[in-house]
Design an enzyme around this catalytic site. Sequence first.
Site, PDB file in Angstrom:
ATOM      1  N   ASN A   7      -7.089  -0.799  -7.116  1.00 23.22           N
ATOM      2  CA  ASN A   7      -5.646  -0.554  -7.247  1.00 23.22           C
ATOM      3  C   ASN A   7      -4.940  -1.886  -7.486  1.00 23.22           C
ATOM      4  O   ASN A   7      -5.006  -2.790  -6.643  1.00 23.22           O
ATOM      5  CB  ASN A   7      -5.139   0.128  -5.968  1.00 23.22           C
ATOM      6  N   HIS A  10      -0.287  -4.291  -6.531  1.00 24.20           N
ATOM      7  CA  HIS A  10       0.344  -5.463  -5.913  1.00 24.20           C
ATOM      8  C   HIS A  10       0.317  -6.703  -6.788  1.00 24.20           C
ATOM      9  O   HIS A  10       0.996  -7.688  -6.482  1.00 24.20           O
ATOM     10  CB  HIS A  10      -0.246  -5.711  -4.528  1.00 24.20           C
ATOM     11  N   HIS A  43      -0.115   3.172  -9.236  1.00 21.91           N
ATOM     12  CA  HIS A  43       0.830   4.159  -8.711  1.00 21.91           C
ATOM     13  C   HIS A  43       2.168   3.933  -9.404  1.00 21.91           C
ATOM     14  O   HIS A  43       2.799   2.896  -9.209  1.00 21.91           O
ATOM     15  CB  HIS A  43       0.948   3.953  -7.192  1.00 21.91           C
ATOM     16  N   ARG A  45       5.594   4.637  -9.186  1.00 17.63           N
ATOM     17  CA  ARG A  45       6.525   5.186  -8.190  1.00 17.63           C
ATOM     18  C   ARG A  45       7.856   5.518  -8.832  1.00 17.63           C
ATOM     19  O   ARG A  45       8.251   4.900  -9.833  1.00 17.63           O
ATOM     20  CB  ARG A  45       6.738   4.168  -7.061  1.00 17.63           C
ATOM     21  N   ARG A  49       8.922   0.205  -8.175  1.00 14.18           N
ATOM     22  CA  ARG A  49       8.971  -1.076  -7.448  1.00 14.18           C
ATOM     23  C   ARG A  49       7.847  -2.012  -7.854  1.00 14.18           C
ATOM     24  O   ARG A  49       7.944  -3.200  -7.646  1.00 14.18           O
ATOM     25  CB  ARG A  49       8.966  -0.846  -5.945  1.00 14.18           C
ATOM     26  N   GLU A  70      -1.837   7.337  -9.655  1.00 16.66           N
ATOM     27  CA  GLU A  70      -1.273   7.974  -8.458  1.00 16.66           C
ATOM     28  C   GLU A  70       0.182   8.305  -8.758  1.00 16.66           C
ATOM     29  O   GLU A  70       0.910   7.485  -9.321  1.00 16.66           O
ATOM     30  CB  GLU A  70      -1.307   7.012  -7.278  1.00 16.66           C
ATOM     31  N   THR A 101       2.211   4.237   0.934  1.00 17.77           N
ATOM     32  CA  THR A 101       2.021   5.668   1.168  1.00 17.77           C
ATOM     33  C   THR A 101       1.655   5.880   2.637  1.00 17.77           C
ATOM     34  O   THR A 101       0.691   5.300   3.124  1.00 17.77           O
ATOM     35  CB  THR A 101       0.899   6.195   0.250  1.00 17.77           C
ATOM     36  N   GLU A 151      -8.964  13.013  -2.154  1.00 16.67           N
ATOM     37  CA  GLU A 151      -9.061  11.647  -1.650  1.00 16.67           C
ATOM     38  C   GLU A 151      -8.621  11.673  -0.193  1.00 16.67           C
ATOM     39  O   GLU A 151      -7.456  11.964   0.116  1.00 16.67           O
ATOM     40  CB  GLU A 151      -8.184  10.682  -2.457  1.00 16.67           C
ATOM     41  N   HIS A 191      -7.115   3.917   1.242  1.00 14.37           N
ATOM     42  CA  HIS A 191      -5.933   3.430   1.967  1.00 14.37           C
ATOM     43  C   HIS A 191      -6.344   2.606   3.185  1.00 14.37           C
ATOM     44  O   HIS A 191      -7.033   3.093   4.076  1.00 14.37           O
ATOM     45  CB  HIS A 191      -4.988   4.550   2.407  1.00 14.37           C
ATOM     46  N   GLY A 192      -5.918   1.363   3.145  1.00 18.09           N
ATOM     47  CA  GLY A 192      -6.166   0.463   4.275  1.00 18.09           C
ATOM     48  C   GLY A 192      -7.600  -0.040   4.369  1.00 18.09           C
ATOM     49  O   GLY A 192      -7.973  -0.670   5.361  1.00 18.09           O
TER      50      GLY A 192
HETATM   51  N1  PXP Z   1      -5.287   5.543  -2.319  1.00 13.46           N
HETATM   52  C1  PXP Z   1      -4.010   5.994  -2.369  1.00 13.46           C
HETATM   53  C2  PXP Z   1      -3.787   7.444  -2.640  1.00 13.46           C
HETATM   54  C3  PXP Z   1      -2.919   5.122  -2.199  1.00 13.46           C
HETATM   55  O1  PXP Z   1      -1.656   5.597  -2.245  1.00 13.46           O
HETATM   56  C4  PXP Z   1      -3.170   3.751  -2.011  1.00 13.46           C
HETATM   57  C5  PXP Z   1      -2.025   2.792  -1.883  1.00 13.46           C
HETATM   58  O2  PXP Z   1      -1.334   2.731  -3.086  1.00 13.46           O
HETATM   59  C6  PXP Z   1      -4.509   3.321  -1.980  1.00 13.46           C
HETATM   60  C7  PXP Z   1      -5.543   4.233  -2.115  1.00 13.46           C
HETATM   61  C8  PXP Z   1      -4.863   1.882  -1.781  1.00 13.46           C
HETATM   62  O3  PXP Z   1      -4.477   1.479  -0.505  1.00 13.46           O
HETATM   63  P1  PXP Z   1      -4.629  -0.047  -0.077  1.00 13.46           P
HETATM   64  O4  PXP Z   1      -3.687  -0.831  -0.935  1.00 13.46           O
HETATM   65  O5  PXP Z   1      -4.251  -0.037   1.371  1.00 13.46           O
HETATM   66  O6  PXP Z   1      -6.055  -0.424  -0.331  1.00 13.46           O
END
Ligand code: PXP
Length: 237
Positions: A7, A10, A43, A45, A49, A70, A101, A151, A191-192
């Site tokens: 992803n 950032h 993503h 949004r 952003r 996303e 998210t 997911e 995520h995380g």
């Molecule tokens: N999966 C989804 C559905 C997400 O919304 C995000 C954050 O955009 C991620 C994975 C990646 O999360 P992280 O940036 O915490 O690795």
Amino acid sequence: MAELGVNIDHVATVRQARGTNEPDPVWAATLAQLGGADGITVHLREDRRHIQDRDLRVLRDTVTVKLNLELAANPEIVEIACGSKPDQATLVPEKREEVTTEGGLDLLTHQQRVADAVARLRDAGIGISLFLDPDPRQIEAAHALKADAVELHTGEYALAVGEKATQAELAKLVDAGKQVRSLGMTLHAGHGLTYRNVKPVAAIEGMAELNIGHSIVARAIMVGFEQAVREMKRLVS
Ligand code: PXP
């Protein structure tokens, strides 16, 4: 063996902080692919952003691995998705005030909105993944919507403190993973996830795809994007 979706949101966050044209997430996507990424995730949004419409267009033209978009089940964004034709759309909940998210989609409350988005994306020939908490009722609902993949939201696992709590969250993911696969859907998670906590999630039986952003981008600032991706790829596979 799980595939790695990187992803790159950032990278765009840093660019948007100055409103200039660098760093370019398209460049990061190229380096991620050189580092072994199996997919690129962005993503788009509602508040734009980080990722911009231009990023999605250029990524669609240049990414040669799976492009995963996303998006919220918002008709305007769904139309953009249908026009840009990512390989996969992952529907996520979205709140304007959130930093990231915050949880999985609630398919029980927002059934019609999500069903409309799923139907529109499916008509456009786009594979559909739903971002869900490891909750049996949500997974049942995803099956009813004929999602291709689920997911699993790994945020609670990532935030768990101590071995006991971490194992309890991991057990929920393992059970949810079994349910996803027994209903014939493909298993994804994200995520995380970080270099420290990813291995047990990657090892869940049938795990097909992990989407990881923040931890990779953070490391990339120190060691370079290609290397950061290569190190994560080694851990997930
Ligand atoms: N999966 C989804 C559905 C997400 O919304 C995000 C954050 O955009 C991620 C994975 C990646 O999360 P992280 O940036 O915490 O690795």
